[in-house]
Design a protein around this motif. Structure first.
Motif, PDB file in Angstrom:
ATOM      1  N   GLU A  37       0.942  -6.138  -4.129  1.00  0.00           N
ATOM      2  CA  GLU A  37       0.143  -7.194  -3.663  1.00  0.00           C
ATOM      3  C   GLU A  37       0.713  -7.528  -2.111  1.00  0.00           C
ATOM      4  O   GLU A  37      -0.045  -7.735  -1.352  1.00  0.00           O
ATOM      5  CB  GLU A  37       0.316  -8.699  -4.399  1.00  0.00           C
ATOM      6  N   LYS A  38       2.228  -7.614  -2.001  1.00  0.00           N
ATOM      7  CA  LYS A  38       2.560  -8.031  -0.845  1.00  0.00           C
ATOM      8  C   LYS A  38       2.475  -6.985   0.274  1.00  0.00           C
ATOM      9  O   LYS A  38       2.700  -7.172   1.262  1.00  0.00           O
ATOM     10  CB  LYS A  38       3.919  -8.379  -0.831  1.00  0.00           C
ATOM     11  N   THR A  39       2.431  -5.391  -0.408  1.00  0.00           N
ATOM     12  CA  THR A  39       2.412  -4.358   0.697  1.00  0.00           C
ATOM     13  C   THR A  39       1.147  -3.849   0.951  1.00  0.00           C
ATOM     14  O   THR A  39       0.853  -2.850   1.711  1.00  0.00           O
ATOM     15  CB  THR A  39       3.230  -3.103   0.156  1.00  0.00           C
ATOM     16  N   ALA A  40       0.033  -4.357   0.097  1.00  0.00           N
ATOM     17  CA  ALA A  40      -1.417  -4.119   0.367  1.00  0.00           C
ATOM     18  C   ALA A  40      -1.916  -4.040   1.802  1.00  0.00           C
ATOM     19  O   ALA A  40      -2.614  -3.152   2.206  1.00  0.00           O
ATOM     20  CB  ALA A  40      -2.257  -4.659  -0.554  1.00  0.00           C
ATOM     21  N   ASN A  41      -1.664  -5.006   2.645  1.00  0.00           N
ATOM     22  CA  ASN A  41      -2.198  -5.075   4.024  1.00  0.00           C
ATOM     23  C   ASN A  41      -1.024  -4.801   5.041  1.00  0.00           C
ATOM     24  O   ASN A  41      -1.169  -5.486   6.138  1.00  0.00           O
ATOM     25  CB  ASN A  41      -2.603  -6.313   4.051  1.00  0.00           C
ATOM     26  N   LEU A  42      -0.120  -4.299   4.768  1.00  0.00           N
ATOM     27  CA  LEU A  42       0.830  -3.828   5.859  1.00  0.00           C
ATOM     28  C   LEU A  42       0.195  -2.884   6.827  1.00  0.00           C
ATOM     29  O   LEU A  42      -0.448  -2.210   6.523  1.00  0.00           O
ATOM     30  CB  LEU A  42       2.141  -3.168   5.269  1.00  0.00           C
ATOM     31  N   THR A  43       0.747  -3.117   8.114  1.00  0.00           N
ATOM     32  CA  THR A  43       0.375  -2.187   9.392  1.00  0.00           C
ATOM     33  C   THR A  43       1.495  -1.598   9.913  1.00  0.00           C
ATOM     34  O   THR A  43       2.582  -2.361  10.025  1.00  0.00           O
ATOM     35  CB  THR A  43      -0.754  -2.996  10.264  1.00  0.00           C
ATOM     36  N   GLY A  44       1.260  -0.784  11.070  1.00  0.00           N
ATOM     37  CA  GLY A  44       2.299  -0.351  12.018  1.00  0.00           C
ATOM     38  C   GLY A  44       3.668   0.005  11.514  1.00  0.00           C
ATOM     39  O   GLY A  44       3.771   0.863  10.360  1.00  0.00           O
ATOM     40  N   THR A  45       4.551  -0.294  12.281  1.00  0.00           N
ATOM     41  CA  THR A  45       6.181   0.119  11.649  1.00  0.00           C
ATOM     42  C   THR A  45       6.312  -0.480  10.268  1.00  0.00           C
ATOM     43  O   THR A  45       6.957   0.214   9.526  1.00  0.00           O
ATOM     44  CB  THR A  45       6.897  -0.769  12.809  1.00  0.00           C
ATOM     45  N   ASP A  46       6.099  -1.792   9.929  1.00  0.00           N
ATOM     46  CA  ASP A  46       5.946  -2.358   8.598  1.00  0.00           C
ATOM     47  C   ASP A  46       5.492  -1.163   7.579  1.00  0.00           C
ATOM     48  O   ASP A  46       6.250  -0.969   6.671  1.00  0.00           O
ATOM     49  CB  ASP A  46       5.509  -3.450   8.541  1.00  0.00           C
ATOM     50  N   LYS A  47       4.349  -0.801   7.743  1.00  0.00           N
ATOM     51  CA  LYS A  47       3.582   0.146   6.961  1.00  0.00           C
ATOM     52  C   LYS A  47       4.541   1.471   6.850  1.00  0.00           C
ATOM     53  O   LYS A  47       4.676   2.004   5.788  1.00  0.00           O
ATOM     54  CB  LYS A  47       2.299   0.279   7.040  1.00  0.00           C
ATOM     55  N   MET A  48       4.869   1.992   8.165  1.00  0.00           N
ATOM     56  CA  MET A  48       5.488   3.204   8.082  1.00  0.00           C
ATOM     57  C   MET A  48       6.937   3.125   7.174  1.00  0.00           C
ATOM     58  O   MET A  48       7.270   3.761   6.480  1.00  0.00           O
ATOM     59  CB  MET A  48       5.887   3.550   9.376  1.00  0.00           C
ATOM     60  N   VAL A  49       7.629   1.934   7.595  1.00  0.00           N
ATOM     61  CA  VAL A  49       9.111   1.768   6.905  1.00  0.00           C
ATOM     62  C   VAL A  49       8.831   1.494   5.311  1.00  0.00           C
ATOM     63  O   VAL A  49       9.566   2.372   4.473  1.00  0.00           O
ATOM     64  CB  VAL A  49       9.732   0.395   7.619  1.00  0.00           C
ATOM     65  N   MET A  50       7.892   0.804   4.855  1.00  0.00           N
ATOM     66  CA  MET A  50       7.514   0.595   3.353  1.00  0.00           C
ATOM     67  C   MET A  50       7.255   1.840   2.905  1.00  0.00           C
ATOM     68  O   MET A  50       7.545   2.160   1.722  1.00  0.00           O
ATOM     69  CB  MET A  50       6.593  -0.478   3.317  1.00  0.00           C
ATOM     70  N   THR A  51       6.428   2.786   3.364  1.00  0.00           N
ATOM     71  CA  THR A  51       6.074   4.051   3.009  1.00  0.00           C
ATOM     72  C   THR A  51       7.207   4.947   2.719  1.00  0.00           C
ATOM     73  O   THR A  51       7.325   5.680   1.914  1.00  0.00           O
ATOM     74  CB  THR A  51       5.013   4.789   4.053  1.00  0.00           C
ATOM     75  N   GLU A  52       8.110   4.918   3.668  1.00  0.00           N
ATOM     76  CA  GLU A  52       9.465   5.742   3.483  1.00  0.00           C
ATOM     77  C   GLU A  52      10.317   5.258   2.398  1.00  0.00           C
ATOM     78  O   GLU A  52      10.766   6.019   1.513  1.00  0.00           O
ATOM     79  CB  GLU A  52      10.249   5.839   4.968  1.00  0.00           C
ATOM     80  N   ILE A  53      10.445   4.004   2.370  1.00  0.00           N
ATOM     81  CA  ILE A  53      11.094   3.332   1.086  1.00  0.00           C
ATOM     82  C   ILE A  53      10.535   3.456  -0.258  1.00  0.00           C
ATOM     83  O   ILE A  53      11.546   4.024  -0.946  1.00  0.00           O
ATOM     84  CB  ILE A  53      11.291   1.708   1.497  1.00  0.00           C
ATOM     85  N   LEU A  54       9.398   3.601  -0.326  1.00  0.00           N
ATOM     86  CA  LEU A  54       8.593   3.859  -1.657  1.00  0.00           C
ATOM     87  C   LEU A  54       8.541   5.447  -1.775  1.00  0.00           C
ATOM     88  O   LEU A  54       8.038   5.880  -2.699  1.00  0.00           O
ATOM     89  CB  LEU A  54       7.389   2.965  -1.618  1.00  0.00           C
ATOM     90  N   GLY A  55       8.677   6.245  -1.022  1.00  0.00           N
ATOM     91  CA  GLY A  55       8.633   7.613  -1.044  1.00  0.00           C
ATOM     92  C   GLY A  55       7.238   8.188  -0.993  1.00  0.00           C
ATOM     93  O   GLY A  55       7.056   9.155  -1.466  1.00  0.00           O
ATOM     94  N   GLY A  56       6.328   7.367  -0.383  1.00  0.00           N
ATOM     95  CA  GLY A  56       4.956   7.932  -0.323  1.00  0.00           C
ATOM     96  C   GLY A  56       4.553   8.817   0.798  1.00  0.00           C
ATOM     97  O   GLY A  56       5.763   9.111   1.709  1.00  0.00           O
ATOM     98  N   GLU A  57       3.410   9.127   1.356  1.00  0.00           N
ATOM     99  CA  GLU A  57       2.925   9.726   2.501  1.00  0.00           C
ATOM    100  C   GLU A  57       2.189   8.986   3.227  1.00  0.00           C
ATOM    101  O   GLU A  57       1.365   8.033   2.904  1.00  0.00           O
ATOM    102  CB  GLU A  57       2.313  10.917   1.899  1.00  0.00           C
TER     103      GLU A  57
END
Length: 57
Positions: A37-57
């Motif tokens: 829920e909290k990551t669904a609408n992340l953008t920019g650097t926040d989205k990039m960082v969270m994607t790396e943390i979660l191991g996604g692409e």
């Protein structure tokens, strides 16, 4: 301008910590549900960082 990388890392760490079960007693949700829920609408650097943390692409 998007926020700097270090600030984003700190913010995403706080976001993850806010999803822990002990920080959300009696809400009936799992850690994964809260995080989604909290990551669904992340953008920019926040989205990039969270994607790396979660191991996604």
């Amino acid at each position: 301008m998007d926020k700097d990388f270090k600030k984003s890392c700190n913010d995403m760490t706080e976001l993850i910590e806010s999803c822990w079960d002990e920080n959300n007693p009696n809400d009936g949700k799992t850690f994964d549900e809260r995080l989604a829920e909290k990551t669904a609408n992340l953008t920019g650097t926040d989205k990039m960082v969270m994607t790396e943390i979660l191991g996604g692409e």
